[in-house]
Design a protein around this motif. Structure first.
Motif, PDB file in Angstrom:
ATOM      1  N   LEU A 155      20.933  -3.176  42.152  1.00 54.06           N
ATOM      2  CA  LEU A 155      19.526  -3.206  42.524  1.00 54.06           C
ATOM      3  C   LEU A 155      18.658  -2.922  41.300  1.00 54.06           C
ATOM      4  O   LEU A 155      18.979  -2.066  40.486  1.00 54.06           O
ATOM      5  CB  LEU A 155      19.244  -2.170  43.614  1.00 54.06           C
ATOM      6  N   LEU A 156      17.556  -3.653  41.185  1.00 54.54           N
ATOM      7  CA  LEU A 156      16.662  -3.530  40.036  1.00 54.54           C
ATOM      8  C   LEU A 156      15.581  -2.496  40.333  1.00 54.54           C
ATOM      9  O   LEU A 156      14.948  -2.537  41.391  1.00 54.54           O
ATOM     10  CB  LEU A 156      15.995  -4.882  39.746  1.00 54.54           C
ATOM     11  N   PRO A 157      15.331  -1.562  39.414  1.00 56.13           N
ATOM     12  CA  PRO A 157      14.266  -0.570  39.642  1.00 56.13           C
ATOM     13  C   PRO A 157      12.886  -1.192  39.520  1.00 56.13           C
ATOM     14  O   PRO A 157      12.646  -2.065  38.680  1.00 56.13           O
ATOM     15  CB  PRO A 157      14.517   0.462  38.541  1.00 56.13           C
ATOM     16  N   LEU A 158      11.970  -0.732  40.359  1.00 55.15           N
ATOM     17  CA  LEU A 158      10.586  -1.218  40.359  1.00 55.15           C
ATOM     18  C   LEU A 158       9.649  -0.027  40.223  1.00 55.15           C
ATOM     19  O   LEU A 158       9.847   1.003  40.858  1.00 55.15           O
ATOM     20  CB  LEU A 158      10.259  -1.925  41.681  1.00 55.15           C
TER      21      LEU A 158
ATOM     22  N   GLY B  10      10.529   1.447  43.883  1.00 57.33           N
ATOM     23  CA  GLY B  10      11.586   0.950  44.750  1.00 57.33           C
ATOM     24  C   GLY B  10      12.755   0.381  43.988  1.00 57.33           C
ATOM     25  O   GLY B  10      12.864   0.511  42.760  1.00 57.33           O
ATOM     26  N   LEU B  11      13.636  -0.253  44.739  1.00 59.78           N
ATOM     27  CA  LEU B  11      14.823  -0.920  44.213  1.00 59.78           C
ATOM     28  C   LEU B  11      14.991  -2.215  44.997  1.00 59.78           C
ATOM     29  O   LEU B  11      14.937  -2.218  46.229  1.00 59.78           O
ATOM     30  CB  LEU B  11      16.072  -0.051  44.406  1.00 59.78           C
ATOM     31  N   LEU B  12      15.193  -3.327  44.274  1.00 59.18           N
ATOM     32  CA  LEU B  12      15.403  -4.613  44.935  1.00 59.18           C
ATOM     33  C   LEU B  12      16.548  -5.355  44.265  1.00 59.18           C
ATOM     34  O   LEU B  12      16.772  -5.231  43.062  1.00 59.18           O
ATOM     35  CB  LEU B  12      14.145  -5.484  44.869  1.00 59.18           C
ATOM     36  N   SER B  13      17.243  -6.190  45.047  1.00 64.39           N
ATOM     37  CA  SER B  13      18.350  -6.975  44.517  1.00 64.39           C
ATOM     38  C   SER B  13      17.824  -8.152  43.703  1.00 64.39           C
ATOM     39  O   SER B  13      16.724  -8.653  43.924  1.00 64.39           O
ATOM     40  CB  SER B  13      19.228  -7.489  45.658  1.00 64.39           C
ATOM     41  N   GLY B  14      18.633  -8.591  42.746  1.00 66.39           N
ATOM     42  CA  GLY B  14      18.354  -9.803  42.005  1.00 66.39           C
ATOM     43  C   GLY B  14      18.870 -11.015  42.764  1.00 66.39           C
ATOM     44  O   GLY B  14      19.160 -10.947  43.968  1.00 66.39           O
ATOM     45  N   PRO B  15      19.020 -12.157  42.099  1.00 67.76           N
ATOM     46  CA  PRO B  15      19.442 -13.378  42.795  1.00 67.76           C
ATOM     47  C   PRO B  15      20.886 -13.353  43.273  1.00 67.76           C
ATOM     48  O   PRO B  15      21.294 -14.220  44.031  1.00 67.76           O
ATOM     49  CB  PRO B  15      19.235 -14.468  41.732  1.00 67.76           C
TER      50      PRO B  15
ATOM     51  N   VAL C 125      17.605  -7.612  49.223  1.00 69.36           N
ATOM     52  CA  VAL C 125      18.036  -6.342  49.806  1.00 69.36           C
ATOM     53  C   VAL C 125      17.381  -5.227  49.007  1.00 69.36           C
ATOM     54  O   VAL C 125      17.271  -5.322  47.789  1.00 69.36           O
ATOM     55  CB  VAL C 125      19.571  -6.216  49.741  1.00 69.36           C
ATOM     56  N   GLY C 126      16.940  -4.166  49.672  1.00 67.55           N
ATOM     57  CA  GLY C 126      16.392  -3.041  48.917  1.00 67.55           C
ATOM     58  C   GLY C 126      15.286  -2.326  49.657  1.00 67.55           C
ATOM     59  O   GLY C 126      15.144  -2.430  50.882  1.00 67.55           O
ATOM     60  N   VAL C 127      14.475  -1.597  48.900  1.00 66.98           N
ATOM     61  CA  VAL C 127      13.430  -0.766  49.481  1.00 66.98           C
ATOM     62  C   VAL C 127      12.200  -0.790  48.582  1.00 66.98           C
ATOM     63  O   VAL C 127      12.306  -0.776  47.355  1.00 66.98           O
ATOM     64  CB  VAL C 127      13.932   0.691  49.662  1.00 66.98           C
TER      65      VAL C 127
END
Length: 540
Positions: free
Chosen positions: A202-205, A216-221, A265-267
């Motif tokens: 998951l990538l930090p935002l 947050g944290l979100l998935s890449g491709p 996927v993520g938050v």
């Protein structure tokens, strides 16, 4: 201070019945603890929650004199202005609803108070007495009747930890610890919610501007789902359902990084000024509407994060010095060709990572970006012979207002009622005369992805197919061409072009302690005790 709400506010809040499941009951008690400033919370279920539900916190506590009011209907310390809600709870109904179906036992003490208070309430009977108590509040629901499972409660608690990752939370079922979280931060909360493997990807935002903050944290491709069921949102700490416009802004930010209809996927945790959103005042308290400025803020924050991780080109886009200069690579390391699997997948390595490349998807991406470049650089050229296009009455009516947009793709002339002739088109379209009428109609209708989908279909036609053997030189050439793409991660249809498997994953799966370069033969490693590996929720 707890006080009864005025009648006008009661009318606003009475819409929607308070229907309790086990998860709803725990959520209401947990939100009370968080509103009280708790840093530590303990949740316990006995007899599946039907014998006893316990939620204990170290929050600010309830003064002895206010304990009887806490279990009355529409009595709360939280709501002053329904347009400016700053707490998770505000209806003043939860404890009252619980006392109607079970024995409610509340022990509480504010830090400034000497000694605590104990309240017993069931139905119309309420008793209060002084007792010794530590600071904070302990709520017990005894003999509760309702539906629900401990698994649903576990899912709820994991969800809240994504939005309150500093919270120290313990969850016990029949005296056995099911969840022990020490308030270790968002990354650890994500490991608990999504599993260790997915959480590491998951990538930090983080972004802050104009009084708004995004974390947050979100998935890449590499990871997505066809439903947004593992994509979570909180606004000012409140877990909420996704507003339609905000969910579309997330999809726009991903552009071609995900297939159409897929979600990451993520938050996302948003902190907004109170005037930037409005909460629906119903029993569930999860539907919100946000201003367009919030949607733009989130979309830009996601794009900035993708640029930092080389998943998208930085803006503004630099202009090449020479017309035929290849696009700047988007961050993939040089890949060394290793072989081909089943005539469809290229195996390559870079550093400590093994890559599996879908040769058809990769070639599609290469051709697609080549078509984009040629359209920009070569413009329109005269067709070998004009192509006649039949138009419906609706399409013909669109012609006057779409003239300017069509001019970038076609030169045309009217050819009688309901007909036009195409005279010029981009050079790469010339070999496909049967596609030209359809391409023109899509451009005429002004469909948002019309040109993108057209170029994607054109790239698919000549792209090397699955099952086609490639020589070592051809395989390496395709990998090199993919590296020069602006967005090498996905094909123009949004499918992944490659998957990456790090050496540490192989080490873990083979039970080794180190990689081959460490020169150490290892013994098998026992599974680690602690948090479960399975992503939550199961079966999602």
């Amino acid at each position: 201070m707890i006080r009864p709400l005025p009648e006008e506010l009661r009318g606003l809040l009475a819409r929607g019945e308070v229907l309790f499941s086990l998860k709803d009951a725990v959520r209401e008690l947990l939100e009370n603890a968080l509103d009280a400033g708790a840093k530590r919370v303990r949740v316990e279920l006995v007899g599946g929650g039907r014998e006893r539900i316990v939620v204990e916190d170290d929050g600010q506590g309830i003064p002895l004199a206010e304990l009887p009011l806490a279990v009355e209907p529409f009595a709360t310390s939280k709501l002053l202005d329904p347009g400016r809600i700053t707490t998770l709870g505000f209806r003043g109904q939860a404890l009252y609803a619980l006392r109607q179906t079970a024995l409610l036992r509340i022990r509480s003490r504010p830090r400034f108070q000497v000694g605590g208070g104990l309240l017993l309430a069931r139905g119309e009977r309420v008793e209060v007495k002084e007792v010794p108590a530590p600071p904070g509040t302990r709520v017990e629901v005894v003999g509760w009747e309702g539906e629900g499972t401990e698994r649903e409660v576990g899912e709820l608690l994991r969800r809240y930890l994504l939005h309150y990752p500093w919270l120290s939370l313990a969850f016990f079922v029949e005296g056995e610890a099911r969840l022990l979280f020490p308030g270790a931060g968002l990354k650890e909360a994500a490991r608990l919610a999504f599993g260790r493997v997915l959480a590491e990807r998951l990538l930090p935002l983080e972004r802050e501007a104009e009084g708004m903050r995004l974390q947050g944290l979100l998935s890449g491709p590499q990871a997505s789902r066809t439903r947004p069921d593992l994509l979570f949102l909180a606004i000012n700490g409140r877990p909420v359902a996704w507003p339609e416009g905000l969910l579309k802004a997330v999809r726009r930010a991903y552009r071609e990084l995900l297939p159409e209809g897929h979600f990451p996927v993520g938050v996302l945790n948003l902190t907004l000024p109170l005037e930037a959103f409005r909460l629906r005042l119903d029993a569930r308290k999860e539907e919100v509407a946000v201003l367009e400025e919030v949607e733009g803020f989130v979309e830009e924050g996601l794009r900035e994060a993708f640029q930092r991780h080389h998943l998208a080109r930085s803006l503004p886009e630099p202009r090449p010095l020479m017309p035929l200069s290849p696009p700047t690579p988007s961050g993939l390391p040089p890949l060394r060709y290793l072989g081909q699997f089943r005539g469809s997948y290229l195996l390559a390595e870079a550093g400590d990572t093994l890559y599996v490349v879908d040769q058809h998807a990769a070639h599609e991406r290469v051709l697609y970006e080549e078509f984009q470049r040629r359209l920009k650089e070569e413009g329109l050229k005269e067709l070998p012979y004009p192509v006649l296009v039949e138009l419906s009455p609706g399409e013909e009516a669109l012609l006057p207002e779409r003239q300017e947009a069509l001019a970038s793709l076609f030169a045309l002339e009217a050819f009688g009622p309901g007909r036009v002739r195409l005279l010029k088109a981009p050079p790469f379209l010339h070999p496909y005369p049967l596609l030209l009428p359809e391409a023109f109609r899509e451009a005429l209708r002004g469909e948002g992805r019309g040109l993108t989908e057209l170029l994607a279909r054109l790239a698919c036609l000549p792209a090397v197919k699955a099952g086609h053997p490639l020589s070592r030189a051809e395989g390496q050439a395709l990998l090199d061409a993919l590296l020069r793409c602006q967005t090498p991660w996905v094909c123009p249809h949004g499918r992944p072009t490659l998957l990456a498997l790090k050496e540490e994953d192989l080490i873990r799966r083979f039970g080794r302690r180190s990689g081959a370069r460490a020169g150490e033969e290892s013994r098998p490693r026992l599974p680690e005790e602690g948090l479960p590996e399975e992503p939550w929720p199961r079966g999602g």
